[in-house]
Design an enzyme around this catalytic site. Structure first.
Site, PDB file in Angstrom:
ATOM      1  N   LYS A 183       0.597  -1.046   0.052  1.00  0.00           N
ATOM      2  CA  LYS A 183       0.302  -0.217  -0.181  1.00  0.00           C
ATOM      3  C   LYS A 183       0.942   0.988   0.023  1.00  0.00           C
ATOM      4  CE  LYS A 183      -1.708   2.969   2.615  1.00  0.00           C
ATOM      5  NZ  LYS A 183      -1.695   4.067   2.064  1.00  0.00           N
ATOM      6  N   GLU A 186      -1.001   7.319   0.026  1.00  0.00           N
ATOM      7  CA  GLU A 186      -2.284   7.621  -0.680  1.00  0.00           C
ATOM      8  C   GLU A 186      -1.755   9.535  -1.850  1.00  0.00           C
ATOM      9  OE1 GLU A 186      -1.991   7.363   2.120  1.00  0.00           O
ATOM     10  OE2 GLU A 186      -2.816   8.859   3.625  1.00  0.00           O
ATOM     11  N   GLY A 237       5.538   7.811   9.687  1.00  0.00           N
ATOM     12  CA  GLY A 237       5.471   8.506  10.694  1.00  0.00           C
ATOM     13  C   GLY A 237       5.156   7.438  12.165  1.00  0.00           C
ATOM     14  N   GLY A 241       2.975   5.006  12.767  1.00  0.00           N
ATOM     15  CA  GLY A 241       3.782   3.340  12.763  1.00  0.00           C
ATOM     16  C   GLY A 241       3.150   2.781  14.853  1.00  0.00           C
ATOM     17  N   GLU A 258       9.776   1.300  10.306  1.00  0.00           N
ATOM     18  CA  GLU A 258      11.060   1.901  10.283  1.00  0.00           C
ATOM     19  C   GLU A 258      10.386   3.450  10.232  1.00  0.00           C
ATOM     20  OE1 GLU A 258      14.221   1.397   9.290  1.00  0.00           O
ATOM     21  OE2 GLU A 258      13.602  -0.211   9.353  1.00  0.00           O
ATOM     22  N   CYS A 297      14.013  11.226   5.902  1.00  0.00           N
ATOM     23  CA  CYS A 297      13.596  10.487   7.024  1.00  0.00           C
ATOM     24  C   CYS A 297      15.423  11.213   7.666  1.00  0.00           C
ATOM     25  CB  CYS A 297      13.422   9.184   7.778  1.00  0.00           C
ATOM     26  SG  CYS A 297      14.650   7.897   6.427  1.00  0.00           S
ATOM     27  N   GLU A 400      10.512  15.758  14.609  1.00  0.00           N
ATOM     28  CA  GLU A 400      10.839  15.845  13.310  1.00  0.00           C
ATOM     29  C   GLU A 400       9.642  16.466  12.710  1.00  0.00           C
ATOM     30  OE1 GLU A 400       9.235  12.260  10.907  1.00  0.00           O
ATOM     31  OE2 GLU A 400      10.940  12.342  10.220  1.00  0.00           O
TER      32      GLU A 400
END
Ligand code: NAD
Length: 509
Positions: A183, A186, A237, A241, A258, A297, A400
């Site tokens: 997936k 989007e 993110g 996650g 990750e 990242c 972040e």
């Protein structure tokens, strides 16, 4: 590209060897972040499409040939995929550039790296021994540990490196003999759809590769919780996650995460002692923070610089940052594209506002560029921004940002530099710059981050594990550990001379 985008408009869910429209018939327009206009349409899948794709992948794993295909044949298929990526490099690089807003050159490099990932995992499995014989301490026992595919893998990916992140999952998943449903984000699904087409062209058996385009809270969530999915590998993110891990927990599937990073770039004054050293450290700090508009990242978003050189360093950094040429990624001379979406730009703006409110000093940037700077484009651009006088309590230093924003902190001693660099809940990557090799190695050894660069920033190797300490995630991608994620170890213990053990006396008299 016209062919591909037209095809995607018709059907972007691939399940059981066929391209299908979303069950609901819904579609989504994909925007070009350089001008905020739609340039492609894909199916907007939901839980029902996830259901259909998982059923196809389950069928292919339980009854299809792929898990039992000889390793040499699996490796050969992966190499064919790499060749097809090279063949389509220009088209795919362009598609990635338009979809994610990166420069065309970055798009091309991404495709090269994707091909490298397929080649690496092909070589890794092809060179392996089929199992590890274990000494059981008796000539009557034959004991071997073999590795088998996990099963059906759900692979969920982000928008910043759409195809690269997908390849770090798809290549090892296939090398190990799994089937999968991917997936993509989007907002950037196009190159992942194209990769599925290449896998089919390379001869992957029906049903092994599935894709569902659509949102995370529907498609992604259903894949993560699905009882017929054996493993979920997620890149994205921290907030998403955690949701994926929670959704996966009741079915006790394997989970690899990750996640984000808040990566320190530590510069000692001795690295800047010569003109060449100073120029290199500034240049690389710029690269660390602003490549792909900081939507990386492992971006070096925290500059931690020795106090004695800070003023000179920041002045030069700001001077060069102001000269970064913004624009459409495919235009000549453009060095930095837009942010990926209006939402992402608003998030960056909010972080800069909060930093200024908390006392940061703007060295450059801090606003949308004037229209003349990116003309004729009117997309989601934001100026490379350097925030001086930051400290570790600030929100912009702790969280972040995922945009072109560099914060500056200072230190006086080596211990203080290490303390600052490790003062993050993340632990993905970091760098240390020093002309003193002993100091550089010492500091690198003390950094609690999954990748540490000495006198460099950003390179990775497919042969070396990639992943994070702390809240940057669990598990590793790339390297031997990146393949191990997609396998179950099985111990086969064979008794060559079976005899009764007589633990229980019953039935012996
Ligand atoms: P995101 O978390 O918003 O989305 C990532 C993916 O997860 C998308 O496909 C999204 O649709 C899906 N998703 C969202 N909510 C979900 C849910 N509840 N259940 C299942 N799936 C869900 O992240 P993003 O904004 O697309 O990407 C940026 C983030 O990715 C940054 O934090 C960045 O650091 C991280 N990232 C990490 C690495 C790494 O190697 N560690 C690499 C690239 C990006």
């Amino acid at each position: 590209m016209a062919d591909r985008t037209e095809r995607q408009a018709q059907a972007t869910v691939h399940a059981g060897g066929a391209w299908l429209e979303a069950v609901s018939g819904a579609t989504r327009e994909i925007l070009d972040p350089a001008d905020a206009r739609p340039f492609a349409v894909v199916a907007e899948g939901d839980e029902k499409d996830a259901e259909r794709a998982v059923a196809a992948a389950r069928q292919a794993f339980d009854h299809g040939p792929w898990p039992h295909t000889p390793v040499a044949e699996r490796a050969a298929l992966l190499r064919r995929v790499a060749d097809l990526l090279v063949r389509d490099r220009e088209e795919l690089g362009l598609l990635e550039s338009r979809d994610a807003g990166k420069t065309l050159e970055e798009g091309r490099i991404d495709i090269d790296c994707v091909a490298d990932a397929f080649r690496y995992f092909a070589d890794l499995v092809a060179a392996e021994a089929p199992g590890r014989v274990v000494d059981a301490g008796s000539p009557d026992i034959h004991s071997v540990v073999v590795h088998e595919p996990v099963g059906v893998c759900a692979l969920i990916t982000p928008w910043n490196y759409p195809l690269l992140q997908a390849s770090w999952k798809i290549a090892p998943a296939l090398a190990a003999g799994n089937t999968f449903v991917v997936k993509p984000s989007e907002i950037t699904p196009l190159t992942t759809v194209a990769l599925i087409e290449l896998l089919i062209e390379a001869g992957l058996p029906e049903g092994v590769a599935g894709i569902v385009t659509g949102p995370g809270h529907t498609v992604g969530a259903r894949l993560a919780e699905h009882p017929d999915v054996d493993l979920v590998s997620f890149t994205g993110g921290l907030v998403s996650g955690v949701k994926v891990a929670q959704a996966a927990a009741p079915t006790v599937k394997k989970v690899a995460l990750e996640l984000g990073g808040k990566n320190p770039n530590v510069v000692f004054a001795d690295a800047c002692a010569t003109d060449e050293g100073f120029d290199t450290a500034v240049d690389q700090a710029l690269n660390a923070a602003f490549i792909h508009s900081g939507q990386v990242c492992s971006a070096g978003a925290r500059l931690i610089v020795e106090e004695s050189v800070k003023d000179r360093f920041v002045a030069e950094l700001a001077r060069r940052a102001q000269r970064i040429r913004l624009g459409r990624g495919t235009a000549d001379g453009v060095e930095c594209g837009p942010l990926v979406s209006a939402q992402q730009r608003e998030k960056v703006e909010a972080y800069v506002a909060s930093a200024l409110a908390e006392g940061a000093v703007l060295a450059c940037g801090g606003k949308r560029p004037a229209p003349a700077e990116t003309r004729p484009e009117s997309g989601y651009f934001y100026e490379p921004t350097v925030l001086d006088a930051c400290h570790r309590e600030m929100k912009v230093v702790r969280e972040e940002v995922f945009g072109p924003v560099l914060t500056v902190e200072t230190f006086r001693t080596e211990d203080e530099a290490v303390l600052l660099a490790n003062d993050t809940e993340y632990g993905l990557a970091g760098a240390v710059w020093s002309a003193d090799a002993g100091r550089a190695r010492r500091v690198a050894g003390r950094l609690r981050h999954g990748t540490v660069w000495i006198n460099d920033f950003h390179p990775y190797l497919p042969q070396a594990e990639w992943g994070g300490f702390g809240k940057s995630g669990t598990g590793r991608e790339l390297g031997p550990a990146g393949l191990a994620e997609y396998r179950e170890a099985k111990h086969v213990y064979q008794n060559l001379a079976p005899k009764p053990v007589r633990w229980f006396a019953g039935g012996t008299d």
